[in-house]
Design a protein around this motif. Structure first.
Motif, PDB file in Angstrom:
ATOM      1  N   MET A   1       0.848  -1.188   0.000  1.00  0.00           N
ATOM      2  CA  MET A   1       0.000   0.000   0.000  1.00  0.00           C
ATOM      3  C   MET A   1       0.886   1.242   0.000  1.00  0.00           C
ATOM      4  N   SER A   2       0.484   2.249  -0.768  1.00  0.00           N
ATOM      5  CA  SER A   2       1.274   3.467  -0.850  1.00  0.00           C
ATOM      6  C   SER A   2       1.048   4.363   0.368  1.00  0.00           C
ATOM      7  N   GLU A   3       2.034   5.189   0.633  1.00  0.00           N
ATOM      8  CA  GLU A   3       1.939   6.134   1.741  1.00  0.00           C
ATOM      9  C   GLU A   3       0.880   7.184   1.418  1.00  0.00           C
ATOM     10  N   LYS A   4       0.138   7.621   2.408  1.00  0.00           N
ATOM     11  CA  LYS A   4      -0.939   8.595   2.223  1.00  0.00           C
ATOM     12  C   LYS A   4      -0.470   9.984   2.638  1.00  0.00           C
ATOM     13  N   LYS A   5      -1.029  10.991   2.004  1.00  0.00           N
ATOM     14  CA  LYS A   5      -0.765  12.383   2.345  1.00  0.00           C
ATOM     15  C   LYS A   5      -2.111  13.066   2.526  1.00  0.00           C
ATOM     16  N   GLN A   6      -2.287  13.757   3.612  1.00  0.00           N
ATOM     17  CA  GLN A   6      -3.536  14.475   3.855  1.00  0.00           C
ATOM     18  C   GLN A   6      -3.455  15.848   3.195  1.00  0.00           C
ATOM     19  N   VAL A   7      -4.502  16.208   2.461  1.00  0.00           N
ATOM     20  CA  VAL A   7      -4.589  17.503   1.795  1.00  0.00           C
ATOM     21  C   VAL A   7      -5.779  18.240   2.391  1.00  0.00           C
ATOM     22  N   ARG A   8      -5.535  19.446   2.873  1.00  0.00           N
ATOM     23  CA  ARG A   8      -6.614  20.240   3.475  1.00  0.00           C
ATOM     24  C   ARG A   8      -6.872  21.451   2.604  1.00  0.00           C
ATOM     25  N   VAL A   9      -8.150  21.740   2.374  1.00  0.00           N
ATOM     26  CA  VAL A   9      -8.527  22.913   1.592  1.00  0.00           C
ATOM     27  C   VAL A   9      -9.675  23.630   2.279  1.00  0.00           C
ATOM     28  N   GLN A  10      -9.771  24.910   2.019  1.00  0.00           N
ATOM     29  CA  GLN A  10     -10.941  25.657   2.466  1.00  0.00           C
ATOM     30  C   GLN A  10     -11.737  25.979   1.229  1.00  0.00           C
ATOM     31  N   ILE A  11     -13.033  25.741   1.305  1.00  0.00           N
ATOM     32  CA  ILE A  11     -13.896  25.928   0.152  1.00  0.00           C
ATOM     33  C   ILE A  11     -15.217  26.533   0.620  1.00  0.00           C
ATOM     34  N   ASP A  12     -15.825  27.303  -0.229  1.00  0.00           N
ATOM     35  CA  ASP A  12     -17.093  27.940   0.074  1.00  0.00           C
ATOM     36  C   ASP A  12     -18.115  26.886   0.512  1.00  0.00           C
ATOM     37  N   LYS A  13     -18.810  27.124   1.624  1.00  0.00           N
ATOM     38  CA  LYS A  13     -19.748  26.145   2.166  1.00  0.00           C
ATOM     39  C   LYS A  13     -20.856  25.798   1.182  1.00  0.00           C
ATOM     40  N   GLU A  14     -21.432  26.810   0.530  1.00  0.00           N
ATOM     41  CA  GLU A  14     -22.518  26.543  -0.418  1.00  0.00           C
ATOM     42  C   GLU A  14     -22.026  25.679  -1.580  1.00  0.00           C
ATOM     43  N   LEU A  15     -20.837  25.980  -2.086  1.00  0.00           N
ATOM     44  CA  LEU A  15     -20.260  25.179  -3.165  1.00  0.00           C
ATOM     45  C   LEU A  15     -20.019  23.745  -2.704  1.00  0.00           C
ATOM     46  N   ALA A  16     -19.466  23.583  -1.508  1.00  0.00           N
ATOM     47  CA  ALA A  16     -19.208  22.245  -0.964  1.00  0.00           C
ATOM     48  C   ALA A  16     -20.502  21.463  -0.782  1.00  0.00           C
ATOM     49  N   ASP A  17     -21.515  22.113  -0.249  1.00  0.00           N
ATOM     50  CA  ASP A  17     -22.800  21.433  -0.027  1.00  0.00           C
ATOM     51  C   ASP A  17     -23.421  20.971  -1.344  1.00  0.00           C
ATOM     52  N   LYS A  18     -23.408  21.838  -2.361  1.00  0.00           N
ATOM     53  CA  LYS A  18     -23.965  21.482  -3.669  1.00  0.00           C
ATOM     54  C   LYS A  18     -23.179  20.326  -4.300  1.00  0.00           C
ATOM     55  N   THR A  19     -21.866  20.414  -4.192  1.00  0.00           N
ATOM     56  CA  THR A  19     -21.013  19.371  -4.772  1.00  0.00           C
ATOM     57  C   THR A  19     -21.220  18.038  -4.072  1.00  0.00           C
ATOM     58  N   GLU A  20     -21.273  18.051  -2.751  1.00  0.00           N
ATOM     59  CA  GLU A  20     -21.487  16.816  -1.991  1.00  0.00           C
ATOM     60  C   GLU A  20     -22.831  16.175  -2.322  1.00  0.00           C
ATOM     61  N   LYS A  21     -23.832  16.998  -2.586  1.00  0.00           N
ATOM     62  CA  LYS A  21     -25.139  16.470  -2.976  1.00  0.00           C
ATOM     63  C   LYS A  21     -25.026  15.698  -4.295  1.00  0.00           C
ATOM     64  N   VAL A  22     -24.321  16.260  -5.256  1.00  0.00           N
ATOM     65  CA  VAL A  22     -24.116  15.582  -6.542  1.00  0.00           C
ATOM     66  C   VAL A  22     -23.308  14.295  -6.343  1.00  0.00           C
TER      67      VAL A  22
END
Length: 57
Positions: A1-22
């Motif tokens: 298994m390959s090593e994992k890297k955590q990536v953190r981003v800040q994103i507009d809540k409305e955009l995130a909510d709409k995207t997660e719904k899709v």
């Protein structure tokens, strides 16, 4: 298994909510969607969609 890297981003809540719904509708997680995006960028060496270079309003 390959090593994992955590990536953190800040994103507009409305955009995130709409995207997660899709994503939920098609049955994939945000993590899976981001992994798909990263794999495509890495394999093609470019962004997998057109980006309008005009200044956004």
């Amino acid at each position: 298994m390959s090593e994992k890297k955590q990536v953190r981003v800040q994103i507009d809540k409305e955009l995130a909510d709409k995207t997660e719904k899709v994503l939920n509708t098609v049955g994939i997680s945000t993590t899976t969607a981001v992994n798909i995006f990263y794999r495509k960028v890495a394999s093609t060496g470019k962004i997998p969609f057109d980006i309008d270079s005009k200044k956004r309003k």
